[in-house]
Design a protein around this motif. Structure first.
Motif, PDB file in Angstrom:
ATOM      1  N   PHE A 125      11.171 -13.070 -62.830  1.00  0.00           N
ATOM      2  CA  PHE A 125      12.518 -13.526 -62.488  1.00  0.00           C
ATOM      3  C   PHE A 125      13.430 -13.419 -63.708  1.00  0.00           C
ATOM      4  N   ARG A 126      12.937 -13.841 -64.875  1.00  0.00           N
ATOM      5  CA  ARG A 126      13.736 -13.796 -66.108  1.00  0.00           C
ATOM      6  C   ARG A 126      14.187 -12.377 -66.417  1.00  0.00           C
ATOM      7  N   ASN A 127      13.272 -11.412 -66.329  1.00  0.00           N
ATOM      8  CA  ASN A 127      13.627 -10.018 -66.622  1.00  0.00           C
ATOM      9  C   ASN A 127      14.689  -9.503 -65.651  1.00  0.00           C
ATOM     10  N   ARG A 128      14.533  -9.814 -64.379  1.00  0.00           N
ATOM     11  CA  ARG A 128      15.528  -9.398 -63.380  1.00  0.00           C
ATOM     12  C   ARG A 128      16.866 -10.083 -63.652  1.00  0.00           C
ATOM     13  N   GLN A 129      16.806 -11.363 -63.989  1.00  0.00           N
ATOM     14  CA  GLN A 129      18.016 -12.134 -64.248  1.00  0.00           C
ATOM     15  C   GLN A 129      18.771 -11.601 -65.472  1.00  0.00           C
ATOM     16  N   ILE A 130      18.066 -11.212 -66.488  1.00  0.00           N
ATOM     17  CA  ILE A 130      18.709 -10.651 -67.685  1.00  0.00           C
ATOM     18  C   ILE A 130      19.460  -9.374 -67.330  1.00  0.00           C
ATOM     19  N   GLU A 131      18.896  -8.560 -66.452  1.00  0.00           N
ATOM     20  CA  GLU A 131      19.593  -7.342 -66.009  1.00  0.00           C
ATOM     21  C   GLU A 131      20.843  -7.690 -65.207  1.00  0.00           C
ATOM     22  N   ILE A 132      20.763  -8.712 -64.361  1.00  0.00           N
ATOM     23  CA  ILE A 132      21.932  -9.168 -63.608  1.00  0.00           C
ATOM     24  C   ILE A 132      23.035  -9.616 -64.564  1.00  0.00           C
ATOM     25  N   ILE A 133      22.669 -10.368 -65.591  1.00  0.00           N
ATOM     26  CA  ILE A 133      23.649 -10.849 -66.582  1.00  0.00           C
ATOM     27  C   ILE A 133      24.263  -9.667 -67.333  1.00  0.00           C
ATOM     28  N   ARG A 134      23.432  -8.716 -67.757  1.00  0.00           N
ATOM     29  CA  ARG A 134      23.937  -7.534 -68.487  1.00  0.00           C
ATOM     30  C   ARG A 134      25.024  -6.812 -67.692  1.00  0.00           C
ATOM     31  N   HIS A 135      24.827  -6.682 -66.392  1.00  0.00           N
ATOM     32  CA  HIS A 135      25.836  -6.031 -65.549  1.00  0.00           C
ATOM     33  C   HIS A 135      27.061  -6.927 -65.385  1.00  0.00           C
ATOM     34  N   HIS A 136      26.831  -8.231 -65.253  1.00  0.00           N
ATOM     35  CA  HIS A 136      27.945  -9.161 -65.029  1.00  0.00           C
ATOM     36  C   HIS A 136      28.903  -9.213 -66.224  1.00  0.00           C
ATOM     37  N   VAL A 137      28.377  -9.188 -67.430  1.00  0.00           N
ATOM     38  CA  VAL A 137      29.252  -9.283 -68.605  1.00  0.00           C
ATOM     39  C   VAL A 137      30.166  -8.068 -68.746  1.00  0.00           C
ATOM     40  N   GLU A 138      29.850  -6.985 -68.047  1.00  0.00           N
ATOM     41  CA  GLU A 138      30.692  -5.780 -68.068  1.00  0.00           C
ATOM     42  C   GLU A 138      31.797  -5.838 -67.015  1.00  0.00           C
ATOM     43  N   SER A 152      25.487 -17.031 -80.216  1.00  0.00           N
ATOM     44  CA  SER A 152      25.198 -16.281 -78.993  1.00  0.00           C
ATOM     45  C   SER A 152      24.812 -14.831 -79.233  1.00  0.00           C
ATOM     46  N   THR A 153      24.015 -14.329 -78.294  1.00  0.00           N
ATOM     47  CA  THR A 153      23.673 -12.909 -78.238  1.00  0.00           C
ATOM     48  C   THR A 153      24.591 -12.264 -77.206  1.00  0.00           C
ATOM     49  N   GLU A 154      24.447 -10.959 -77.001  1.00  0.00           N
ATOM     50  CA  GLU A 154      25.366 -10.244 -76.102  1.00  0.00           C
ATOM     51  C   GLU A 154      25.219 -10.645 -74.641  1.00  0.00           C
ATOM     52  N   ILE A 155      24.127 -11.288 -74.251  1.00  0.00           N
ATOM     53  CA  ILE A 155      23.988 -11.694 -72.846  1.00  0.00           C
ATOM     54  C   ILE A 155      24.232 -13.190 -72.645  1.00  0.00           C
ATOM     55  N   GLU A 156      24.713 -13.868 -73.667  1.00  0.00           N
ATOM     56  CA  GLU A 156      25.009 -15.295 -73.550  1.00  0.00           C
ATOM     57  C   GLU A 156      26.513 -15.519 -73.551  1.00  0.00           C
ATOM     58  N   ILE A 157      26.913 -16.677 -73.038  1.00  0.00           N
ATOM     59  CA  ILE A 157      28.312 -17.083 -73.143  1.00  0.00           C
ATOM     60  C   ILE A 157      28.653 -17.064 -74.634  1.00  0.00           C
TER      61      ILE A 157
END
Length: 180
Positions: free
Chosen positions: A5-18, A50-55
């Motif tokens: 779930f975490r790996n999938r969620q990180i990909e969702i976040i990566r797309h969302h920040v764009e 923060s990192t690039e996938i965090e607020i």
């Protein structure tokens, strides 16, 4: 289950920040945090760098300093231990093997009873405060002995009705989740 779930969620976040509306969500979260009494009353605030996938926490660090708050950030140690250290504008940082910036200076450690508010990071949160972190258990261990206020900032990509990632008995929820 959590790792998948975490790996999938990180990909969702990566797309969302764009996405176009992402910055607006961040600014709404900043505004909501600054309106919280736990933020207003805190003398010492714990944030991550923060990192690039965090607020993005850089604006929050600057706001805290402008309000004369002490800002502390985590530093990890062997045995999955974590401590918080005060940072100032002149602080120097080093990149860890996790890809996280941590303060070089280990002389300004701040005990957990001196921290008024911890803004807890994570990749997913429920409306009730359950969270999925990055997999090291550092925050769960730290929060198990912490008695102050905890808040999470969750953009729309991190919010869930229930913990779809599954829960463990050692998971520590945050007291409040701010959403855009």
């Amino acid at each position: 289950m959590k790792k998948t779930f975490r790996n999938r969620q990180i990909e969702i976040i990566r797309h969302h920040v764009e996405e176009a509306g992402y910055l607006a969500e961040e600014f709404m979260l900043y505004s909501k945090l600054c309106a919280e009494s736990s933020w207003k009353n805190a003398r010492t605030v714990a944030l991550t760098i923060s990192t690039e996938i965090e607020i993005d926490t850089k604006p929050l660090i600057s706001l805290a300093w402008a309000d004369k708050k002490k800002v502390v950030v985590p530093k990890t140690f062997p045995g999955r231990k974590m401590e918080f250290f005060e940072i100032v504008p002149e602080s120097e940082y080093e990149l860890t093997s996790f890809g996280v910036l941590e303060p070089k200076d280990e002389t300004k450690s701040v005990s957990r009873d001196k921290i008024n508010l911890i803004v807890v990071p994570g990749v997913a949160f429920t409306f009730k405060g359950q969270r999925l972190g990055y997999g090291g258990g550092f925050y769960d261990r730290y929060l198990s002995g912490y008695r102050g206020n905890t808040i999470a900032l969750a953009d729309s990509s991190r919010l869930y009705e229930k913990p779809e990632w599954g829960e463990d008995k050692f998971d520590i929820a945050v007291q409040k989740v701010l959403k855009p």
